[in-house]
Design an enzyme around this catalytic site. Structure first.
Site, mmCIF file in Angstrom:
data_model
loop_
_atom_site.group_PDB
_atom_site.id
_atom_site.type_symbol
_atom_site.label_atom_id
_atom_site.label_comp_id
_atom_site.label_asym_id
_atom_site.label_seq_id
_atom_site.Cartn_x
_atom_site.Cartn_y
_atom_site.Cartn_z
ATOM 1 N NE ARG A 402 -34.343 -33.893 -37.565
ATOM 2 C CZ ARG A 402 -33.650 -34.888 -38.128
ATOM 3 N NH1 ARG A 402 -32.440 -35.194 -37.665
ATOM 4 N NH2 ARG A 402 -34.149 -35.570 -39.121
ATOM 5 C CB CYS A 403 -29.796 -34.751 -31.051
ATOM 6 S SG CYS A 403 -28.897 -33.697 -32.200
ATOM 7 C CG MET A 404 -31.929 -35.343 -26.710
ATOM 8 S SD MET A 404 -32.263 -34.651 -25.069
ATOM 9 C CE MET A 404 -33.570 -33.483 -25.443
#
Length: 413
Positions: A402-404
């Site tokens: 999700r962060c990426m």
């Protein structure tokens, strides 16, 4: 999907789990090779990924998204397209140098000349990678004081690298047909949002996008703390990197201007590096299923923010997290899937490598790191389709799938 809105702004995102159609990534570049052990804390890293392997893992991530119906666009390419007009390129260069912390005018002049010989793509790559002193010539002629100043400082960079760029979730967030352009918590990451500023100011596809927050604000707001739980409800983490003042401003703008979202759920989570954003401890994987780190079940307070007579009204919620989510998302049941199950050792280990940081690409279908096998198995046991990606190097940056990823377009539920 509202075709008219999609065509107007190029963005459409009203949930965490709608089928992912378009997403922005950043493929790790030379900025990772400018990490040094002495300066890891300054640059918000705990380790140094091996670039070649990190790129291969990131390519596997991008290919997984493509194979499941998502168009992948890259931050680097969008910035290059944005600065094709020479005047816009000059403006970006000037502001980039303004924000690089340069105190010596001679250094600035030399860097301007250094940048001027680069292609648009080369300029973007260099801004992201940072500038080593050894890369630049020009101090051999000029004033002796400038030369000695340049040589005496042991710090090896004229401009710091941006190694956190592959976590594209944080500098801005797509909300409805608009964007929240963030002021980051640290100086190191705040320069990243300059690219978003220019994309949403000048890029031919995205220049008319409504803005819910701006990088010029005085308090920090980061994308890892923003989750769109439904077309009417947004969750925001009060975290190590997102401040209360910024949530107040964000909530008032979104609730009064968007005409879509009706309430903000503010999650007060522990203020530690391992829990740096809400999405490191809580993500949505299906209409009624969520991943959660067990620790926040004992240490979380939720505040409901709604617009009443033009003002944001705040009320503290009591009770279990499941019941709060059921009430505000109008669900009959909610399942919280614990990262690492009930083992405190597995939970701590897999949360460290972002076991709770899932990327939903459709309802009940997620992309996860393969190393978090305990959590992944529990997800599958709860009926979730799991796509695993390699992550030995990517996970060293302390961020998950999700962060990426920054979704640009999702289908409505």
């Amino acid at each position: 999907m509202p075709t008219e809105a999609r065509l107007k702004t190029g963005l459409h995102n009203t949930s965490e789990i709608g089928r992912l159609r378009k997403v922005m990534l950043h493929r790790p570049g030379r900025e990772l090779e400018n990490l040094m052990p002495e300066y890891l804390e300054r640059l918000l890293f705990d380790d140094i990924p091996y670039l070649k392997a990190a790129q291969a893992e990131h390519d596997a991530f991008a290919q997984c998204l493509r194979e499941n119906g998502a168009e992948v666009v890259y931050l680097r390419d969008l910035v290059e397209e944005t600065i094709a007009e020479p005047g816009i390129r000059r403006e970006l260069t000037e502001q980039f140098l303004d924000e690089a912390g340069l105190e010596n005018h001679r250094i600035r002049d030399i860097l301007q000349e250094y940048f001027s010989d680069m292609s648009d793509g080369g300029l973007v790559d260099t801004m992201m990678a940072g500038v080593r002193k050894s890369d630049v010539r020009g101090f051999e002629t000029g004033k002796l004081a400038d030369y000695l100043s340049f040589r005496s400082d042991e710090y090896p960079f004229l401009i710091d690298p941006m190694p956190n760029l592959y976590f594209t979730r944080d500098p801005f967030a797509t909300i409805g047909t608009g964007v929240s352009l963030h002021r980051m918590h640290t100086v190191t990451r705040n320069r990243e949002t300059l690219f978003g500023k220019f994309i949403f100011k000048y890029h031919p596809v995205y220049k008319d996008t409504p803005k819910w927050y701006d990088r010029g604000e005085t308090s920090s707001l980061e994308g890892g703390d923003i989750l769109i739980l439904s077309p009417e409800v947004i969750a925001v983490g009060i975290s190590q990197r997102t401040q209360e003042d910024s949530i107040d401003k964000f909530a008032h703008t979104v609730l009064s201007v968007s005409r879509t979202f009706k309430k903000i759920l503010a999650f007060n989570i522990p203020k530690t590096r391992s829990f740096m954003h809400l999405d490191t401890v809580f993500t949505m994987v299906d209409r009624d299923k969520f991943t959660v780190h067990p620790n926040i079940l004992h240490e979380i307070t939720v505040f409901v923010m709604e617009l009443v007579d033009g003002h944001v009204h705040i009320q503290e919620e009591q009770g279990r997290l499941e019941d709060i989510l059921k009430r505000h998302l109008e669900l009959d049941d909610v399942k919280l899937i614990k990262c690492g199950s009930d083992s405190p050792i597995d939970a701590a280990r897999e949360q460290w490598s972002d076991g709770s940081n899932t990327l939903a690409i459709a309802p009940g279908e997620v992309v996860v790191y393969e190393r978090n096998y305990v959590t992944n198995r529990i997800l599958e046991d709860n009926g979730i389709t799991v796509h695993t990606i390699p992550c030995s190097e990517l996970s060293r940056g302390r961020g998950g799938p999700r962060c990426m990823s920054m979704p640009f377009i999702r289908d409505d539920l």
